[in-house]
Write a protein that holds these residues in place. Structure first.
Motif, PDB file in Angstrom:
ATOM      1  N   THR A 287       0.857  -1.190   0.000  1.00  8.63           N
ATOM      2  CA  THR A 287       0.000   0.000   0.000  1.00  8.63           C
ATOM      3  C   THR A 287       0.887   1.232   0.000  1.00  8.63           C
ATOM      4  O   THR A 287       1.840   1.319   0.794  1.00  8.63           O
ATOM      5  CB  THR A 287      -0.905   0.030   1.247  1.00  8.63           C
ATOM      6  N   ASP A 288       0.604   2.175  -0.897  1.00  9.52           N
ATOM      7  CA  ASP A 288       1.364   3.422  -0.925  1.00  9.52           C
ATOM      8  C   ASP A 288       0.556   4.445  -1.705  1.00  9.52           C
ATOM      9  O   ASP A 288      -0.048   4.101  -2.729  1.00  9.52           O
ATOM     10  CB  ASP A 288       2.733   3.215  -1.589  1.00  9.52           C
TER      11      ASP A 288
ATOM     12  N   GLY B 125       5.989  -7.702  -3.973  1.00  7.02           N
ATOM     13  CA  GLY B 125       4.628  -8.067  -3.615  1.00  7.02           C
ATOM     14  C   GLY B 125       3.648  -7.521  -4.636  1.00  7.02           C
ATOM     15  O   GLY B 125       4.033  -7.053  -5.713  1.00  7.02           O
ATOM     16  N   ARG B 126       2.375  -7.549  -4.274  1.00  6.84           N
ATOM     17  CA  ARG B 126       1.331  -7.025  -5.152  1.00  6.84           C
ATOM     18  C   ARG B 126       0.554  -5.942  -4.415  1.00  6.84           C
ATOM     19  O   ARG B 126       0.507  -5.924  -3.174  1.00  6.84           O
ATOM     20  CB  ARG B 126       0.374  -8.144  -5.566  1.00  6.84           C
ATOM     21  N   PRO B 127      -0.062  -5.017  -5.134  1.00 10.44           N
ATOM     22  CA  PRO B 127      -0.895  -4.010  -4.471  1.00 10.44           C
ATOM     23  C   PRO B 127      -2.017  -4.663  -3.669  1.00 10.44           C
ATOM     24  O   PRO B 127      -2.606  -5.650  -4.102  1.00 10.44           O
ATOM     25  CB  PRO B 127      -1.439  -3.187  -5.640  1.00 10.44           C
ATOM     26  N   SER B 128      -2.277  -4.127  -2.487  1.00 12.94           N
ATOM     27  CA  SER B 128      -3.346  -4.674  -1.648  1.00 12.94           C
ATOM     28  C   SER B 128      -4.703  -4.401  -2.285  1.00 12.94           C
ATOM     29  O   SER B 128      -4.851  -3.476  -3.091  1.00 12.94           O
ATOM     30  CB  SER B 128      -3.298  -4.060  -0.249  1.00 12.94           C
ATOM     31  N   ALA B 129      -5.656  -5.217  -1.908  1.00  9.87           N
ATOM     32  CA  ALA B 129      -7.008  -5.095  -2.474  1.00  9.87           C
ATOM     33  C   ALA B 129      -8.032  -5.266  -1.364  1.00  9.87           C
ATOM     34  O   ALA B 129      -7.748  -5.869  -0.321  1.00  9.87           O
ATOM     35  CB  ALA B 129      -7.212  -6.166  -3.556  1.00  9.87           C
ATOM     36  N   PRO B 130      -9.257  -4.714  -1.553  1.00 13.85           N
ATOM     37  CA  PRO B 130     -10.308  -4.929  -0.556  1.00 13.85           C
ATOM     38  C   PRO B 130     -10.535  -6.423  -0.329  1.00 13.85           C
ATOM     39  O   PRO B 130     -10.523  -7.220  -1.263  1.00 13.85           O
ATOM     40  CB  PRO B 130     -11.536  -4.272  -1.205  1.00 13.85           C
ATOM     41  N   GLY B 131     -10.695  -6.789   0.923  1.00 15.65           N
ATOM     42  CA  GLY B 131     -10.902  -8.190   1.259  1.00 15.65           C
ATOM     43  C   GLY B 131      -9.638  -8.920   1.663  1.00 15.65           C
ATOM     44  O   GLY B 131      -9.699 -10.032   2.201  1.00 15.65           O
TER      45      GLY B 131
ATOM     46  N   ARG C  72      -8.182  -3.076  11.639  1.00 13.30           N
ATOM     47  CA  ARG C  72      -8.265  -4.391  11.002  1.00 13.30           C
ATOM     48  C   ARG C  72      -7.861  -5.453  12.027  1.00 13.30           C
ATOM     49  O   ARG C  72      -7.215  -5.169  13.030  1.00 13.30           O
ATOM     50  CB  ARG C  72      -7.349  -4.433   9.772  1.00 13.30           C
ATOM     51  N   ASP C  73      -8.217  -6.685  11.767  1.00 10.65           N
ATOM     52  CA  ASP C  73      -7.925  -7.777  12.705  1.00 10.65           C
ATOM     53  C   ASP C  73      -6.542  -8.347  12.392  1.00 10.65           C
ATOM     54  O   ASP C  73      -6.395  -9.449  11.863  1.00 10.65           O
ATOM     55  CB  ASP C  73      -8.994  -8.864  12.583  1.00 10.65           C
TER      56      ASP C  73
END
Length: 352
Positions: free
Chosen positions: A34-35, A50-56, A81-82
Motif C-alpha cells: 500500500t502506498d 509483492g502485489r498491491p493490496s485489495a479490498p478483502g 483491522r484484525d
C-alpha cells in the motif's frame, strides 16, 4: 514464538518498507503493498516485493513504513483491522502516545530496524538490508505477548537481531547513536557549502566519513529529529558544553583542556561495540595503491585472501593527482605486518 505465515501488508513502499517486503518474499511469504504513490507501487511490485493490496485482503501482520508525521494516522487505520500491527519509524514514544487509547492497541508493537541508507525510495531497497543488523522491538504495557512474538519473528525473518527496549529507552538510545550524529554530520558538511575550490581540493577520506550521512533527505530527517526533540535536545546541550570548552581552550591556548575534549572522543570511539557486538579489538591499517582500472580491486582482494589475513574493514580514497585509488585495509593489529609483506611480495605498493 508465534509463527509468521503471512500475508504481510506493507504500508509505505519506500526504502525500508520495500526492503521488508523483499525480505518477506525471500522467505516465501505473500506480501501486500500500500502506498499513495502509484510510482512507488509499480516500482516495488516490479522489483518482486509483492502485489498491491485489495479490498478483502486479510493480513496477519501490518508493517507501517511511512514518514514520522504520518505514523499515528496509519497505525490507527491498521488497528481497525484484525491484524497485528508494527511500525518501523525512528521514534517510538510519540506514535504510541497517539494511539494508546484506541481499541485493539494490544495488537500494536512498535519496532525499528537499525539499517538504512542516505538513498531513498524503492529502487534503493534490498532484501539483505537488515541482515545482521539490530532491530529494536518496543512493546508497551498493554502489548499482547503473541503480538510481541510475531514482530520479533518478522525481525528474525528479515535476517536481523531483535533487541527488546521500552519506547522511551529506544528514543534515548537512537538520539545518542543516530539522530545526534546525523545533526553533527550536517553541521560539519554545512561549512563545506560555498567553500573555495582550492580548499575543497584537499578533501580526503576523513571529511567524507564525517559527512556521509548528511546527504540524507532534509525533510525526512527534519521529521525524525523533531519527533524526538526532548532526547536530542538534551544531548545537544551536552555537545554545546563541550564545544564551548573547545572554543575557550583555543582562545586561551589551553592545550590540556583541548586534549581533554579530544580524549573524551577517543573514549567514545572505544565504547562502540566491535565485530559481532563484542568488545572492540585493536586493529591496524595497511594502505595499498590500486590502479583505477577494472579488475584491480578484485585482484587485490584475491591476493589479500591468499595471505590468510581476515579483512575487517575497507575504505577507498581516490588520489586526485594520479589515476590510482588508495585502499585502506583494516585488519587485526597483530596481522598487519604479515599482510603488508604478503602484498608487497605480489607487487603491490603498500605502506602502514
Amino acid at each position: 514464538m508465534s509463527e509468521l505465515t503471512g500475508p504481510v501488508e506493507i504500508v509505505g513502499a519506500g526504502l525500508i518498507g520495500t526492503s521488508v517486503a523483499l525480505a518477506c518474499r525471500r522467505a516465501g511469504l505473500e506480501v501486500l503493498l500500500t502506498d499513495p504513490s502509484d510510482d512507488h507501487l509499480r516500482t516495488a511490485s516490479g522489483l518482486g516485493a509483492g502485489r498491491p493490496s485489495a479490498p478483502g485482503d486479510r493480513p496477519q501482520l501490518v508493517v507501517v513504513a511511512v514518514p514520522p508525521d504520518h505514523l499515528a494516522e496509519q497505525i490507527e487505520r491498521a488497528l481497525a483491522r484484525d491484524a497485528v500491527v508494527t511500525d518501523v519509524g525512528s521514534v517510538k514514544a510519540g506514535p504510541l502516545a497517539a494511539v494508546a487509547d484506541l481499541p485493539g492497541v494490544e495488537r500494536y508493537v512498535g519496532s525499528h530496524p537499525m539499517a538504512g541508507s542516505e538513498r531513498s525510495g524503492p529502487l534503493a531497497a534490498s532484501a539483505a538490508l537488515f541482515d545482521g543488523r539490530p532491530w529494536a522491538v518496543t512493546p508497551h504495557a498493554a502489548s499482547a505477548s503473541d503480538a510481541v512474538a510475531l514482530v520479533e519473528a518478522l525481525a528474525l525473518l528479515c535476517g536481523a537481531v531483535p533487541v527488546r527496549l521500552t519506547p522511551d529507552e529506544h528514543d534515548r538510545a537512537v538520539a545518542r547513536t543516530s539522530h545526534l550524529p546525523h545533526l553533527l554530520a550536517s553541521l560539519a558538511a554545512g561549512v563545506l557549502a560555498g567553500a573555495p575550490a582550492d580548499h575543497l581540493a584537499l578533501s580526503g577520506q576523513g571529511v567524507r566519513d564525517v559527512t556521509r550521512v548528511a546527504a540524507g533527505d532534509p525533510a525526512l530527517y527534519g521529521q525524525i529529529v523533531s519527533a524526538n526533540a526532548a532526547a536530542v535536545g538534551a544531548l545537544l546541550g551536552e555537545v554545546r558544553g563541550r564545544l564551548d570548552a573547545v572554543i575557550e581552550a583555543l582562545a586561551t591556548g589551553d592545550r590540556a583542556g583541548l586534549e581533554a575534549v579530544l580524549g573524551q572522543g577517543v573514549s567514545g570511539t572505544r565504547a562502540i561495540p566491535g565485530k559481532h557486538g563484542g568488545p572492540p579489538r585493536p586493529t591496524g591499517a595497511v594502505f595499498v595503491a590500486v590502479p583505477d582500472h577494472p579488475g584491480e580491486l578484485a585482484r587485490l582482494f584475491a591476493d589479500a585472501g591468499e595471505s590468510g589475513v581476515n579483512i575487517e574493514d575497507v575504505r577507498i580514497d581516490h588520489d586526485p593527482g594520479r589515476p590510482v585509488g588508495l585502499v585502506e585495509l583494516t585488519v587485526d593489529v597483530d596481522r598487519a605486518e604479515h599482510l603488508l609483506g604478503s602484498l608487497e611480495s605480489r607487487g603491490w605498493v603498500t605502506h602502514r
